[in-house]
Design a protein around this motif. Structure first.
Motif, mmCIF file in Angstrom:
data_model
loop_
_atom_site.group_PDB
_atom_site.id
_atom_site.type_symbol
_atom_site.label_atom_id
_atom_site.label_comp_id
_atom_site.label_asym_id
_atom_site.label_seq_id
_atom_site.Cartn_x
_atom_site.Cartn_y
_atom_site.Cartn_z
ATOM 1 N N PHE A 141 1.826 -8.218 -15.962
ATOM 2 C CA PHE A 141 1.783 -7.046 -15.097
ATOM 3 C C PHE A 141 2.307 -5.840 -15.872
ATOM 4 N N VAL A 142 1.489 -4.811 -15.978
ATOM 5 C CA VAL A 142 1.915 -3.550 -16.590
ATOM 6 C C VAL A 142 1.602 -2.448 -15.585
ATOM 7 N N ALA A 143 2.634 -1.762 -15.127
ATOM 8 C CA ALA A 143 2.457 -0.700 -14.134
ATOM 9 C C ALA A 143 2.922 0.624 -14.715
ATOM 10 N N TRP A 144 2.055 1.616 -14.630
ATOM 11 C CA TRP A 144 2.324 2.943 -15.183
ATOM 12 C C TRP A 144 2.625 3.924 -14.058
ATOM 13 N N GLN A 145 3.660 4.734 -14.257
ATOM 14 C CA GLN A 145 4.012 5.723 -13.252
ATOM 15 C C GLN A 145 4.821 6.847 -13.883
ATOM 16 N N ALA A 146 4.825 7.993 -13.221
ATOM 17 C CA ALA A 146 5.593 9.137 -13.711
ATOM 18 C C ALA A 146 7.083 8.912 -13.569
ATOM 19 N N ASP A 147 7.470 8.051 -12.613
ATOM 20 C CA ASP A 147 8.889 7.801 -12.375
ATOM 21 C C ASP A 147 9.037 6.436 -11.717
ATOM 22 N N PRO A 148 9.587 5.446 -12.415
ATOM 23 C CA PRO A 148 9.728 4.117 -11.816
ATOM 24 C C PRO A 148 10.690 4.083 -10.635
ATOM 25 N N LEU A 149 11.590 5.067 -10.545
ATOM 26 C CA LEU A 149 12.530 5.109 -9.427
ATOM 27 C C LEU A 149 11.830 5.449 -8.119
ATOM 28 N N THR A 150 10.676 6.096 -8.213
ATOM 29 C CA THR A 150 9.900 6.408 -7.001
ATOM 30 C C THR A 150 8.564 5.663 -6.979
ATOM 31 N N GLY A 151 8.266 4.912 -8.042
ATOM 32 C CA GLY A 151 7.024 4.158 -8.125
ATOM 33 C C GLY A 151 7.252 2.674 -7.916
ATOM 34 N N PHE A 152 7.597 1.957 -8.974
ATOM 35 C CA PHE A 152 7.721 0.506 -8.900
ATOM 36 C C PHE A 152 8.877 0.037 -8.029
ATOM 37 N N VAL A 153 10.054 0.624 -8.207
ATOM 38 C CA VAL A 153 11.263 0.081 -7.576
ATOM 39 C C VAL A 153 11.172 0.012 -6.055
ATOM 40 N N GLN A 202 0.825 -1.209 0.000
ATOM 41 C CA GLN A 202 0.000 0.000 0.000
ATOM 42 C C GLN A 202 0.862 1.264 0.000
ATOM 43 N N PRO A 203 0.400 2.321 -0.695
ATOM 44 C CA PRO A 203 1.188 3.558 -0.789
ATOM 45 C C PRO A 203 1.597 4.146 0.554
ATOM 46 N N SER A 204 0.720 4.069 1.545
ATOM 47 C CA SER A 204 1.039 4.674 2.834
ATOM 48 C C SER A 204 2.215 3.990 3.514
ATOM 49 N N ALA A 205 2.516 2.753 3.110
ATOM 50 C CA ALA A 205 3.653 2.038 3.678
ATOM 51 C C ALA A 205 4.912 2.222 2.843
ATOM 52 N N ASN A 206 4.792 3.000 1.765
ATOM 53 C CA ASN A 206 5.917 3.176 0.849
ATOM 54 C C ASN A 206 6.142 4.637 0.501
ATOM 55 N N GLY A 207 5.940 5.505 1.469
ATOM 56 C CA GLY A 207 6.188 6.921 1.254
ATOM 57 C C GLY A 207 5.296 7.548 0.206
ATOM 58 N N GLY A 208 4.106 6.978 -0.006
ATOM 59 C CA GLY A 208 3.185 7.513 -0.998
ATOM 60 C C GLY A 208 3.437 7.003 -2.399
ATOM 61 N N ALA A 209 4.408 6.116 -2.590
ATOM 62 C CA ALA A 209 4.714 5.576 -3.925
ATOM 63 C C ALA A 209 3.475 4.892 -4.489
ATOM 64 N N ALA A 210 3.143 5.236 -5.731
ATOM 65 C CA ALA A 210 1.939 4.680 -6.351
ATOM 66 C C ALA A 210 2.199 4.432 -7.820
ATOM 67 N N MET A 211 1.470 3.474 -8.357
ATOM 68 C CA MET A 211 1.536 3.160 -9.786
ATOM 69 C C MET A 211 0.169 2.664 -10.210
ATOM 70 N N LEU A 212 -0.151 2.900 -11.458
ATOM 71 C CA LEU A 212 -1.422 2.464 -12.024
ATOM 72 C C LEU A 212 -1.200 1.100 -12.658
ATOM 73 N N ARG A 213 -1.687 0.058 -12.000
ATOM 74 C CA ARG A 213 -1.518 -1.302 -12.491
ATOM 75 C C ARG A 213 -2.625 -1.606 -13.494
ATOM 76 N N ARG A 214 -2.218 -2.049 -14.670
ATOM 77 C CA ARG A 214 -3.185 -2.298 -15.748
ATOM 78 C C ARG A 214 -2.806 -3.628 -16.400
#
Length: 440
Positions: free
Chosen positions: A385-397, A353-365
């Motif tokens: 799994f396809v995850a969309w984000q503005a920056d994978p360094l702060t989203g998926f990773v 969950q984002p709240s456990a990851n400093g707000g990191a979020a991605m749109l999973r499609r």
């Protein structure tokens, strides 16, 4: 992936063209005559052409039945963002990576992207592919077809554009659950095709493959599926092949930070860059693609109660084990009569969950996949799994790193292929996808 059919997207919204929109005098193509009902009036096909087309319509025993709304829906290809990112999830999809042929460089890539753009623009409107359409989708409307294009890390070396490569495309770190097949990972170019009809999706994939010609060859290709729209009594979040509701934690398009989390900012800094890459990535997004095999034989041996503890949510409706509905916030401190946490410390939903990851979020499609059953009866099935984000360094990773350290779900999945692609903003009318990069 959260079902977004209740919330049309800003640049990927499905649209239903008005009846008779294409019944221009003398201009009805054979494909439209045979099946494109959104070009027909409510009472039947409107044909103004003379000759064979008119005779064909006149000899039909009854007025043709218009396509259902499912077939008539179209998603605009041109726009601020590429379609297929925030577009509602479709029933059928294909992911494919291409490598430029030996000797092909920037000039050949430009010509290829021009061909692909023209092809995708036609197909998403329900028109035949340029240059010898196969006729596979002859009877269908657009069926919410989307085609999305991206560039891999190696593309910039091949085209002499290394200085334009975003740091966000640096290779993903290794994870303990990785069992990656290099032949099915990465690639110079990437295409995502989605549609609500499997034939329409295949037709688009085949047309794009043919349009690549001698410029690029397929590196790998994967096909997936989801429930068809209307298969449930009301729109709902998708279920994966484990039977779990999958995508509850997706950022919602109605949320104030949705664009910030999913798309690269449009306004460049004074040095010509954006916070997530060079200026050509404005309004784009980064796609992390993972082929995740589900170890279904092991999973299905668990009781429903044990499965729910692995995930942290009820299997029936996706609600957290602490109660409420699917959208109810998890009570992470709640304990049961035994004094143990109701949502276990290693539950997938708790860790991700984002709240456990400093707000990191991605749109999973994502799309589910099934690639056969082995001689021992083990299914080769799971999630594309396809995850969309503005920056994978702060989203998926950061999220995947945390899951890698203690996610209860890790015992039941295996990451078998991986890719990371920079997906530029949408092409305006008259532009081709990636033009701002290739002509920079």
């Amino acid at each position: 992936m959260t079902d977004t059919s209740k919330h049309p997207t800003k640049n990927g919204a499905r649209t239903t063209p008005p009846p008779a929109a294409d019944a221009a005098a003398g201009g009805v193509s054979r494909r439209r005559l045979l099946g494109t009902a959104w070009a027909a009036g409510a009472g039947g096909l409107v044909v103004c052409a003379a000759g064979g087309a008119g005779a064909y319509a006149a000899t039909r025993p009854a007025a043709p039945t218009p396509l259902t709304r499912l077939g008539a829906e179209a998603v605009p290809f041109h726009g601020t963002h590429q379609a297929g990112i925030a577009t509602p999830l479709q029933a059928a999809g294909h992911l494919a990576a291409f490598d430029l042929a030996p000797g092909a460089g920037r000039a050949q890539a430009v010509a290829l992207l021009r061909r692909w753009t023209a092809c995708a623009a036609a197909l998403t409107e329900g028109r035949p592919a340029p240059d010898h359409d196969t006729g596979v989708a002859l009877d269908a409307g657009p069926c919410s077809l989307t085609v999305t294009f991206g560039f891999g890390h190696s593309f910039f070396d091949r085209t002499g554009l290394v200085k334009q490569r975003p740091v966000q495309l640096d290779p993903l770190p290794a994870f303990s659950s990785d069992h990656l097949d290099p032949a099915r990972s990465n690639g110079d170019l990437w295409i995502q095709v989605g549609a609500d009809d499997a034939l329409v999706a295949f037709h688009a994939l085949r047309a794009l493959q043919k349009a690549a010609g001698a410029t690029a060859r397929v590196r790998w290709q994967m096909s997936g599926f989801n429930r068809s729209p209307g298969a449930t009594a009301h729109p709902m979040t998708m279920r994966n092949l484990m039977g779990q509701i999958d995508g509850t934690g997706n950022p919602q398009q109605s949320a104030p930070r949705f664009d910030e989390q999913v798309f690269v900012p449009a306004k460049p800094a004074s040095d010509g860059t954006t916070p997530a890459g060079p200026a050509w990535m404005a309004n784009g997004s980064y796609a992390v693609v993972r082929r995740i095999r589900m170890l279904l034989d092991d999973w299905e041996k668990l009781s429903v109660d044990a499965q729910e503890k692995v995930i942290g949510r009820r299997k029936s409706d996706g609600a957290p084990l602490t109660g409420g509905t699917e959208r109810t916030a998890m009570n992470l401190t709640k304990t049961g009569p035994d004094g143990k946490l109701v949502i276990p410390a290693d539950a997938h939903a708790r860790i991700a969950q984002p709240s456990a990851n400093g707000g990191a979020a991605m749109l999973r499609r994502a799309f589910s996949y099934q690639d056969g059953i082995g001689a021992d009866g083990t299914p080769d099935a799971g999630l594309l799994f396809v995850a969309w984000q503005a920056d994978p360094l702060t989203g998926f990773v950061p999220v995947q790193r945390k899951l890698d350290r203690g996610d209860a779900l890790s015992a039941f999945i295996r990451h078998e292929a991986s890719g990371l692609f920079a997906v530029p903003g949408g092409a305006a009318e008259g532009e081709y996808v990636g033009q701002r990069l290739l002509e920079s």
